[in-house]
Design a protein around this motif. Structure first.
Motif, mmCIF file in Angstrom:
data_model
loop_
_atom_site.group_PDB
_atom_site.id
_atom_site.type_symbol
_atom_site.label_atom_id
_atom_site.label_comp_id
_atom_site.label_asym_id
_atom_site.label_seq_id
_atom_site.Cartn_x
_atom_site.Cartn_y
_atom_site.Cartn_z
ATOM 1 N N HIS A 24 0.235 -4.322 -7.583
ATOM 2 C CA HIS A 24 -0.437 -4.315 -8.888
ATOM 3 C C HIS A 24 0.413 -3.665 -9.981
ATOM 4 O O HIS A 24 0.420 -4.137 -11.116
ATOM 5 N N THR A 25 1.137 -2.598 -9.642
ATOM 6 C CA THR A 25 1.808 -1.820 -10.679
ATOM 7 C C THR A 25 3.330 -1.947 -10.716
ATOM 8 O O THR A 25 3.921 -1.807 -11.777
ATOM 9 N N GLU A 26 3.966 -2.201 -9.595
ATOM 10 C CA GLU A 26 5.426 -2.137 -9.530
ATOM 11 C C GLU A 26 6.123 -3.476 -9.357
ATOM 12 O O GLU A 26 7.281 -3.617 -9.721
ATOM 13 N N THR A 27 5.465 -4.445 -8.773
ATOM 14 C CA THR A 27 6.116 -5.695 -8.423
ATOM 15 C C THR A 27 6.182 -6.621 -9.628
ATOM 16 O O THR A 27 5.176 -6.890 -10.265
ATOM 17 N N LYS A 28 7.385 -7.100 -9.883
ATOM 18 C CA LYS A 28 7.599 -7.998 -11.025
ATOM 19 C C LYS A 28 7.715 -9.457 -10.603
ATOM 20 O O LYS A 28 7.721 -10.346 -11.434
ATOM 21 N N ASP A 29 7.820 -9.710 -9.314
ATOM 22 C CA ASP A 29 8.023 -11.063 -8.804
ATOM 23 C C ASP A 29 6.767 -11.908 -9.035
ATOM 24 O O ASP A 29 5.696 -11.592 -8.512
ATOM 25 N N PRO A 30 6.867 -12.987 -9.807
ATOM 26 C CA PRO A 30 5.683 -13.818 -10.095
ATOM 27 C C PRO A 30 5.101 -14.488 -8.849
ATOM 28 O O PRO A 30 3.927 -14.857 -8.842
ATOM 29 N N ARG A 31 5.903 -14.615 -7.775
ATOM 30 C CA ARG A 31 5.405 -15.223 -6.543
ATOM 31 C C ARG A 31 4.370 -14.336 -5.858
ATOM 32 O O ARG A 31 3.617 -14.797 -5.001
ATOM 33 N N LEU A 32 4.306 -13.064 -6.253
ATOM 34 C CA LEU A 32 3.361 -12.130 -5.651
ATOM 35 C C LEU A 32 2.225 -11.754 -6.603
ATOM 36 O O LEU A 32 1.421 -10.886 -6.310
#
Length: 122
Positions: A24-32
């Motif tokens: 929710h807060t750290e991942t920038k990958d649009p696949r996730l």
């Protein structure tokens, strides 16, 4: 009876919460972006964590699921590092990610039940 939750279950729950927060807060990958962590199971020795996920609006064979698995593989070292830092575990488990088919299967079973009930009523 022992009402305490075992250590592996507590650790698995914390890993699940931490991964959900990281997504929710750290991942920038649009696949996730549309991924939900549904369950985490951990080995008794706490060395391997098996993480199950779903994707809103996707099914097992969809491209989004395959892309998410690849994104998880690519980001697993990051997730493992963050879990180790945040949970301060002596041994940080290796992470394995799998698509959770339970909701999909439950939906199919519900459809079959409804068809059976409908044909029985005739």
């Amino acid at each position: 009876m022992n009402n305490e939750v075992s250590r592996p279950k507590r650790v698995a729950l914390e890993i699940r919460k931490t991964l959900a927060e990281l997504l929710h807060t750290e991942t920038k990958d649009p696949r996730l972006a549309k991924v939900n962590i549904t369950e985490c199971k951990i080995s008794k020795d706490l060395s391997i964590a098996t993480v199950y996920f779903t994707i809103i609006g996707s099914n097992k064979g969809d491209v989004e699921v395959t892309d998410a698995v690849e994104a998880f593989k690519k980001a697993s070292a990051f997730f493992r590092s963050e879990i180790g830092q945040r949970l301060r575990l002596r041994i940080t488990p290796h992470l394995r990610f799998f698509y959770d088919e339970v909701a999909e299967n439950a939906s199919e079973i519900e459809i079959l039940i409804q068809k059976a009930l409908h044909s029985h009523d005739r």
